[in-house]
Design an enzyme around this catalytic site. Structure first.
Site, PDB file in Angstrom:
ATOM      1  N   ARG A  58       0.841  -1.219   0.000  1.00 45.48           N
ATOM      2  CA  ARG A  58       0.000   0.000   0.000  1.00 45.48           C
ATOM      3  C   ARG A  58       0.865   1.254   0.000  1.00 45.48           C
ATOM      4  O   ARG A  58       0.495   2.293  -0.548  1.00 45.48           O
ATOM      5  CB  ARG A  58      -0.959  -0.010   1.204  1.00 45.48           C
ATOM      6  CG  ARG A  58      -1.823   1.237   1.297  1.00 45.48           C
ATOM      7  CD  ARG A  58      -3.070   1.059   2.147  1.00 45.48           C
ATOM      8  NE  ARG A  58      -2.820   0.445   3.431  1.00 45.48           N
ATOM      9  CZ  ARG A  58      -2.213   1.031   4.476  1.00 45.48           C
ATOM     10  NH1 ARG A  58      -1.791   2.275   4.374  1.00 45.48           N
ATOM     11  NH2 ARG A  58      -2.035   0.393   5.609  1.00 45.48           N
ATOM     12  N   TYR A 111     -17.044  14.426 -15.862  1.00 46.36           N
ATOM     13  CA  TYR A 111     -17.538  13.043 -15.796  1.00 46.36           C
ATOM     14  C   TYR A 111     -18.499  12.993 -14.601  1.00 46.36           C
ATOM     15  O   TYR A 111     -18.143  13.444 -13.503  1.00 46.36           O
ATOM     16  CB  TYR A 111     -16.355  12.087 -15.617  1.00 46.36           C
ATOM     17  CG  TYR A 111     -16.782  10.677 -15.296  1.00 46.36           C
ATOM     18  CD1 TYR A 111     -17.620   9.974 -16.147  1.00 46.36           C
ATOM     19  CD2 TYR A 111     -16.355  10.054 -14.125  1.00 46.36           C
ATOM     20  CE1 TYR A 111     -18.030   8.682 -15.832  1.00 46.36           C
ATOM     21  CE2 TYR A 111     -16.754   8.764 -13.814  1.00 46.36           C
ATOM     22  CZ  TYR A 111     -17.597   8.093 -14.675  1.00 46.36           C
ATOM     23  OH  TYR A 111     -18.010   6.823 -14.366  1.00 46.36           O
ATOM     24  N   ASP A 183      -8.120  16.873 -15.213  1.00 45.62           N
ATOM     25  CA  ASP A 183      -8.375  15.478 -15.561  1.00 45.62           C
ATOM     26  C   ASP A 183      -8.047  15.350 -17.051  1.00 45.62           C
ATOM     27  O   ASP A 183      -8.758  15.877 -17.906  1.00 45.62           O
ATOM     28  CB  ASP A 183      -9.845  15.146 -15.264  1.00 45.62           C
ATOM     29  CG  ASP A 183     -10.193  13.693 -15.566  1.00 45.62           C
ATOM     30  OD1 ASP A 183      -9.520  13.099 -16.423  1.00 45.62           O
ATOM     31  OD2 ASP A 183     -11.160  13.179 -14.974  1.00 45.62           O
ATOM     32  N   LYS A 208      -8.866   4.123 -19.410  1.00 42.18           N
ATOM     33  CA  LYS A 208      -9.157   4.595 -20.762  1.00 42.18           C
ATOM     34  C   LYS A 208      -7.915   4.486 -21.664  1.00 42.18           C
ATOM     35  O   LYS A 208      -7.364   3.418 -21.794  1.00 42.18           O
ATOM     36  CB  LYS A 208      -9.712   6.014 -20.676  1.00 42.18           C
ATOM     37  CG  LYS A 208     -10.795   6.198 -19.597  1.00 42.18           C
ATOM     38  CD  LYS A 208     -12.006   5.358 -19.896  1.00 42.18           C
ATOM     39  CE  LYS A 208     -13.178   5.492 -18.964  1.00 42.18           C
ATOM     40  NZ  LYS A 208     -13.011   5.323 -17.561  1.00 42.18           N
TER      41      LYS A 208
HETATM   42  N1  LCS Z   1     -12.502  10.993 -15.399  1.00 43.00           N
HETATM   43  C1  LCS Z   1     -13.042  10.859 -16.620  1.00 43.00           C
HETATM   44  C2  LCS Z   1     -12.878  11.969 -17.615  1.00 43.00           C
HETATM   45  C3  LCS Z   1     -13.750   9.708 -16.959  1.00 43.00           C
HETATM   46  O1  LCS Z   1     -14.263   9.610 -18.193  1.00 43.00           O
HETATM   47  C4  LCS Z   1     -13.901   8.688 -15.992  1.00 43.00           C
HETATM   48  C5  LCS Z   1     -14.658   7.436 -16.279  1.00 43.00           C
HETATM   49  C6  LCS Z   1     -13.326   8.872 -14.720  1.00 43.00           C
HETATM   50  C7  LCS Z   1     -12.629  10.034 -14.461  1.00 43.00           C
HETATM   51  C8  LCS Z   1     -13.427   7.817 -13.644  1.00 43.00           C
HETATM   52  O2  LCS Z   1     -12.559   6.783 -13.933  1.00 43.00           O
HETATM   53  P1  LCS Z   1     -12.755   5.249 -13.447  1.00 43.00           P
HETATM   54  O3  LCS Z   1     -12.923   5.302 -11.960  1.00 43.00           O
HETATM   55  O4  LCS Z   1     -13.966   4.724 -14.129  1.00 43.00           O
HETATM   56  O5  LCS Z   1     -11.474   4.622 -13.860  1.00 43.00           O
HETATM   57  N2  LCS Z   1     -15.491   7.522 -17.407  1.00 43.00           N
HETATM   58  C9  LCS Z   1     -16.393   6.650 -17.779  1.00 43.00           C
HETATM   59  C10 LCS Z   1     -17.281   6.855 -18.839  1.00 43.00           C
HETATM   60  O6  LCS Z   1     -17.346   7.864 -19.548  1.00 43.00           O
HETATM   61  N3  LCS Z   1     -18.075   5.809 -18.965  1.00 43.00           N
HETATM   62  O7  LCS Z   1     -17.783   4.853 -18.042  1.00 43.00           O
HETATM   63  C11 LCS Z   1     -16.699   5.328 -17.198  1.00 43.00           C
END
Ligand code: LCS
Length: 393
Positions: A58, A111, A183, A208
């Site tokens: 951790r 998001y 972000d 992503k």
């Molecule tokens: N920031 C952005 C710009 C995102 O598109 C997402 C997830 C996150 C943070 C969060 O990331 P995660 O915890 O899922 O790794 N975006 C998603 C979307 O547009 N559809 O499903 C997940």
């Protein structure tokens, strides 16, 4: 050759910290929760920081540190902090810079959960927030209060593809000594390097583009300076939203091909955007590579390329969107984005179907909005699939 002097793709392949004694070409997976000390004194030196030794996963792990080092190099930052998901990255940043009586200024079309968690959970801890259309920096300037302690942006934003002028917002933030966090998920460091504009913290959902193969959920925070790194890292360690070594290994593997995957996806996206812009069933389209995008010039200046994310609107709203979703054959009808496969989704009938019209409006979601993450398949097949689906709308 020093790793600081090599190009982006060379860094993506080679940057790391592991010098494996057996000569492994790939960073090994240290799938362990803990590390044994040589003796009590060694343990004491590691805990006090006199010696750089691994203690507990951790806190730090070679496979995870290798990925942190590589992403930080690609972002030209001081250090990376790997976390279990993109949302873990978002919340670690919130927890570091916000607190009782502090105020957040953020872009209005983040998001969904990055905004929802402020308004539903962080508000319980006395955090104030103002969400503004940051694509006009004046709105950011007007929202700042004496207790503002963080400006949080997403550019291009999900799913409105609005582009925020980072240089302009940072100039405003600097006057008030407020850190700016971006972000950078939609671009990845291959297309946009927010530190070039004076931003303090960058974060990614590595689920992503950075990983790019739709097989893990992961996040990363990169600090521009040691000062920010030293504030962020203990929050992650003590919150326990750390990454797992196997997750880090898969992400490091995906990262190696980031540049070539984006080159191909972006080339495809440009062709798809032109196809959609000329299609009679399509009412509007937002893609940073089209001159019709309201911030086309800014995008060209700030981003190294328009990326692979497209939002477009269908004539016929909700029903048209549903019909298109039910008709695609190759594209996956799925949330997420930034992978090698083309993904399509219709927020009004899927992710946001239970939201009030007011809430959808705030998130920038109209009934006909379709979001497309263009993959690396053969362009003829992507367009043929979208074309036959649009015929059924
Ligand atoms: N920031 C952005 C710009 C995102 O598109 C997402 C997830 C996150 C943070 C969060 O990331 P995660 O915890 O899922 O790794 N975006 C998603 C979307 O547009 N559809 O499903 C997940």
């Amino acid at each position: 050759m020093h790793h600081d002097q090599i190009g982006f793709n060379s860094k993506a392949v080679h940057a790391g910290i592991i010098d494996d004694p057996l000569g492994s070409a790939v960073t090994p997976i240290y799938q362990t929760s803990t590390f044994s000390f040589e003796d009590a004194d060694h343990g004491a030196r590691c805990f006090s920081g006199e010696e750089k030794g691994y203690i507990y996963t951790r806190i730090g792990n070679p496979t995870i540190n290798d990925l942190e080092h590589a992403v930080a190099k690609l972002e030209n930052g001081y250090g990376g902090i790997a976390v279990s998901s993109g949302m873990a990255a978002v919340n670690t940043v919130y927890m570091t810079y916000l607190g009782q009586g502090k105020h957040l200024v953020a872009h209005n079309a983040l998001y969904g959960p990055s905004r929802a968690i402020i308004e539903s959970i962080w508000v319980k801890f006395g955090i104030e927030s103002t969400f503004v259309d940051a694509t006009d920096p004046i709105n950011v300037a007007n929202a700042i209060r004496p207790n503002t302690s963080l400006i949080f942006l997403e550019t291009p934003a999900n799913p409105t593809i609005g582009i925020t002028d980072l240089e302009a917002v940072v100039a405003i933030a600097k006057k008030h000594n407020i850190p700016v966090c971006v972000d950078n998920t939609f671009c990845s460091p291959y297309l946009q390097q927010p530190f070039d504009y004076g931003v303090s913290v960058v974060l990614h959902s590595m689920t992503k583009f950075i990983n790019g193969h739709a097989d893990i959920v992961a996040g990363m925070i990169v600090a521009k300076t040691k000062e920010h790194y030293d504030r962020l890292r203990p929050v992650m360690v003590n919150m326990g939203c750390n990454m797992d070594p196997h997750q880090a290994w898969l992400t490091r593997r995906g990262l190696k091909t980031l540049g070539i995957r984006i080159d191909r996806a972006q080339e495809n996206a440009m062709k798809v955007a032109v196809f959609l812009e000329n299609h009679p069933k399509v009412e509007w389209i937002l893609y940073p590579g089209l001159t019709s995008h309201p911030q086309y010039e800014l995008g060209k200046r700030q981003m190294k390329g328009p990326g692979a994310m497209i939002s477009f609107g269908l004539h016929g709203g909700l029903e048209a969107g549903k019909r298109m979703m039910n008709s695609v054959q190759m594209a996956l009808l799925a949330v997420s984005l930034g992978g090698i496969e083309t993904l399509i989704q219709h927020p009004a009938s899927m992710t946001h179907s239970k939201l009030s019209s007011e809430a959808k409006k705030i998130a920038g979601i109209s009934d006909g909005l379709v979001r497309l993450s263009v993959g690396i398949e053969d362009i003829e097949d992507i367009i043929a699939d979208l074309s036959q689906a649009l015929d059924k709308v």
